[in-house]
Design a protein around this motif. Structure first.
Motif, PDB file in Angstrom:
ATOM      1  N   MET A  58       0.844  -1.176   0.000  1.00  0.00           N
ATOM      2  CA  MET A  58       0.000   0.000   0.000  1.00  0.00           C
ATOM      3  C   MET A  58       0.894   1.245   0.000  1.00  0.00           C
ATOM      4  N   LYS A  59       0.636   2.148  -0.918  1.00  0.00           N
ATOM      5  CA  LYS A  59       1.449   3.345  -1.056  1.00  0.00           C
ATOM      6  C   LYS A  59       1.184   4.322   0.091  1.00  0.00           C
ATOM      7  N   GLU A  60       2.260   4.949   0.567  1.00  0.00           N
ATOM      8  CA  GLU A  60       2.144   5.953   1.616  1.00  0.00           C
ATOM      9  C   GLU A  60       2.445   7.337   1.057  1.00  0.00           C
ATOM     10  N   TYR A  61       1.820   8.326   1.682  1.00  0.00           N
ATOM     11  CA  TYR A  61       1.986   9.713   1.287  1.00  0.00           C
ATOM     12  C   TYR A  61       2.343  10.533   2.528  1.00  0.00           C
ATOM     13  N   THR A  62       2.764  11.764   2.295  1.00  0.00           N
ATOM     14  CA  THR A  62       3.035  12.679   3.394  1.00  0.00           C
ATOM     15  C   THR A  62       1.912  13.703   3.479  1.00  0.00           C
ATOM     16  N   ALA A  63       1.259  13.742   4.621  1.00  0.00           N
ATOM     17  CA  ALA A  63       0.283  14.795   4.899  1.00  0.00           C
ATOM     18  C   ALA A  63       1.050  15.912   5.609  1.00  0.00           C
ATOM     19  N   GLN A  64       0.791  17.142   5.217  1.00  0.00           N
ATOM     20  CA  GLN A  64       1.480  18.263   5.843  1.00  0.00           C
ATOM     21  C   GLN A  64       0.477  19.310   6.313  1.00  0.00           C
ATOM     22  N   LEU A  65       0.805  19.889   7.457  1.00  0.00           N
ATOM     23  CA  LEU A  65       0.025  20.979   8.029  1.00  0.00           C
ATOM     24  C   LEU A  65       0.964  22.169   8.132  1.00  0.00           C
ATOM     25  N   SER A  66       0.595  23.274   7.514  1.00  0.00           N
ATOM     26  CA  SER A  66       1.465  24.445   7.547  1.00  0.00           C
ATOM     27  C   SER A  66       0.685  25.666   8.016  1.00  0.00           C
ATOM     28  N   ASN A  67       1.446  26.636   8.497  1.00  0.00           N
ATOM     29  CA  ASN A  67       0.860  27.884   8.956  1.00  0.00           C
ATOM     30  C   ASN A  67       1.627  29.019   8.325  1.00  0.00           C
ATOM     31  N   ARG A  68       0.863  29.936   7.757  1.00  0.00           N
ATOM     32  CA  ARG A  68       1.478  31.135   7.206  1.00  0.00           C
ATOM     33  C   ARG A  68       0.521  32.291   7.431  1.00  0.00           C
ATOM     34  N   GLY A  69       0.984  33.285   8.135  1.00  0.00           N
ATOM     35  CA  GLY A  69       0.157  34.460   8.386  1.00  0.00           C
ATOM     36  C   GLY A  69      -1.104  34.168   9.172  1.00  0.00           C
ATOM     37  N   GLY A  70      -1.066  33.146  10.039  1.00  0.00           N
ATOM     38  CA  GLY A  70      -2.225  32.805  10.856  1.00  0.00           C
ATOM     39  C   GLY A  70      -3.213  31.871  10.180  1.00  0.00           C
ATOM     40  N   TRP A  71      -2.931  31.460   8.955  1.00  0.00           N
ATOM     41  CA  TRP A  71      -3.796  30.529   8.217  1.00  0.00           C
ATOM     42  C   TRP A  71      -3.184  29.138   8.272  1.00  0.00           C
ATOM     43  N   TRP A  72      -3.957  28.162   8.721  1.00  0.00           N
ATOM     44  CA  TRP A  72      -3.522  26.762   8.735  1.00  0.00           C
ATOM     45  C   TRP A  72      -4.047  26.062   7.490  1.00  0.00           C
ATOM     46  N   ARG A  73      -3.187  25.257   6.871  1.00  0.00           N
ATOM     47  CA  ARG A  73      -3.558  24.527   5.660  1.00  0.00           C
ATOM     48  C   ARG A  73      -3.035  23.102   5.773  1.00  0.00           C
ATOM     49  N   LEU A  74      -3.886  22.126   5.457  1.00  0.00           N
ATOM     50  CA  LEU A  74      -3.491  20.722   5.428  1.00  0.00           C
ATOM     51  C   LEU A  74      -3.535  20.260   3.975  1.00  0.00           C
ATOM     52  N   TYR A  75      -2.504  19.575   3.546  1.00  0.00           N
ATOM     53  CA  TYR A  75      -2.457  19.065   2.174  1.00  0.00           C
ATOM     54  C   TYR A  75      -1.712  17.740   2.150  1.00  0.00           C
ATOM     55  N   VAL A  76      -1.910  16.987   1.070  1.00  0.00           N
ATOM     56  CA  VAL A  76      -1.250  15.704   0.887  1.00  0.00           C
ATOM     57  C   VAL A  76      -0.318  15.828  -0.305  1.00  0.00           C
ATOM     58  N   VAL A  77       0.949  15.485  -0.091  1.00  0.00           N
ATOM     59  CA  VAL A  77       1.963  15.582  -1.136  1.00  0.00           C
ATOM     60  C   VAL A  77       1.828  14.394  -2.083  1.00  0.00           C
ATOM     61  N   LEU A  78       1.617  14.679  -3.357  1.00  0.00           N
ATOM     62  CA  LEU A  78       1.548  13.654  -4.399  1.00  0.00           C
ATOM     63  C   LEU A  78       2.709  13.914  -5.355  1.00  0.00           C
ATOM     64  N   MET A  79       3.711  13.052  -5.322  1.00  0.00           N
ATOM     65  CA  MET A  79       4.982  13.317  -5.991  1.00  0.00           C
ATOM     66  C   MET A  79       4.893  13.580  -7.502  1.00  0.00           C
ATOM     67  N   ASP A  80       4.142  12.859  -8.251  1.00  0.00           N
ATOM     68  CA  ASP A  80       4.123  13.028  -9.705  1.00  0.00           C
ATOM     69  C   ASP A  80       2.928  13.839 -10.186  1.00  0.00           C
ATOM     70  N   VAL A  81       2.450  14.721  -9.317  1.00  0.00           N
ATOM     71  CA  VAL A  81       1.270  15.535  -9.623  1.00  0.00           C
ATOM     72  C   VAL A  81       1.642  16.993  -9.365  1.00  0.00           C
ATOM     73  N   PRO A  82       1.230  17.927 -10.234  1.00  0.00           N
ATOM     74  CA  PRO A  82       1.515  19.342  -9.968  1.00  0.00           C
ATOM     75  C   PRO A  82       0.948  19.775  -8.606  1.00  0.00           C
ATOM     76  N   VAL A  83       1.683  20.642  -7.934  1.00  0.00           N
ATOM     77  CA  VAL A  83       1.277  21.121  -6.605  1.00  0.00           C
ATOM     78  C   VAL A  83      -0.143  21.673  -6.626  1.00  0.00           C
ATOM     79  N   SER A  84      -0.524  22.309  -7.705  1.00  0.00           N
ATOM     80  CA  SER A  84      -1.869  22.893  -7.796  1.00  0.00           C
ATOM     81  C   SER A  84      -2.968  21.834  -7.738  1.00  0.00           C
ATOM     82  N   GLN A  85      -2.623  20.557  -7.926  1.00  0.00           N
ATOM     83  CA  GLN A  85      -3.610  19.489  -7.903  1.00  0.00           C
ATOM     84  C   GLN A  85      -3.538  18.640  -6.624  1.00  0.00           C
ATOM     85  N   TRP A  86      -2.687  19.007  -5.685  1.00  0.00           N
ATOM     86  CA  TRP A  86      -2.619  18.275  -4.421  1.00  0.00           C
ATOM     87  C   TRP A  86      -3.917  18.489  -3.648  1.00  0.00           C
ATOM     88  N   PRO A  87      -4.438  17.437  -3.012  1.00  0.00           N
ATOM     89  CA  PRO A  87      -5.621  17.614  -2.157  1.00  0.00           C
ATOM     90  C   PRO A  87      -5.269  18.536  -0.983  1.00  0.00           C
TER      91      PRO A  87
END
Length: 95
Positions: free
Chosen positions: A1-30
């Motif tokens: 089963m393939k594993e991915y990296t989920a990331q939680l970031s904060n910038r300017g008081g905004w929290w964002r969670l996304y999943v890194v998909l290596m062969d997919v443009p960043v604009s298409q990451w969930p």
């Protein structure tokens, strides 16, 4: 089963969670924006959002926190927080 990296970031008081998909443009990451909030989204909130994005944490996954600066090599620069955890697709396939 393939594993991915989920990331939680904060910038300017905004929290964002996304999943890194290596062969997919960043604009298409969930991703999900929690909006401006002074508190870190709880583990339960992150888990619900991850499921809504089509992923779950892998068994034993824990969030690991890293601190980075907005401007590299400038110790007066604003600090950015980044957390990562291992995840897998809910259906076990590539998303």
């Amino acid at each position: 089963m393939k594993e991915y990296t989920a990331q939680l970031s904060n910038r300017g008081g905004w929290w964002r969670l996304y999943v890194v998909l290596m062969d997919v443009p960043v604009s298409q990451w969930p991703e999900h924006d929690f909006g401006p909030t002074p508190v870190v989204p709880t583990v339960a909130e992150r888990s619900r959002v991850l499921a809504a994005l089509g992923f779950v944490f892998t068994d034993g996954a824990e969030w690991e926190w890293t601190e980075d600066s907005e401007t590299p090599d400038d110790d007066t620069s604003q600090v950015r927080l980044l957390a990562t955890a291992r995840a897998r697709s809910l259906n076990g396939d590539t998303p």
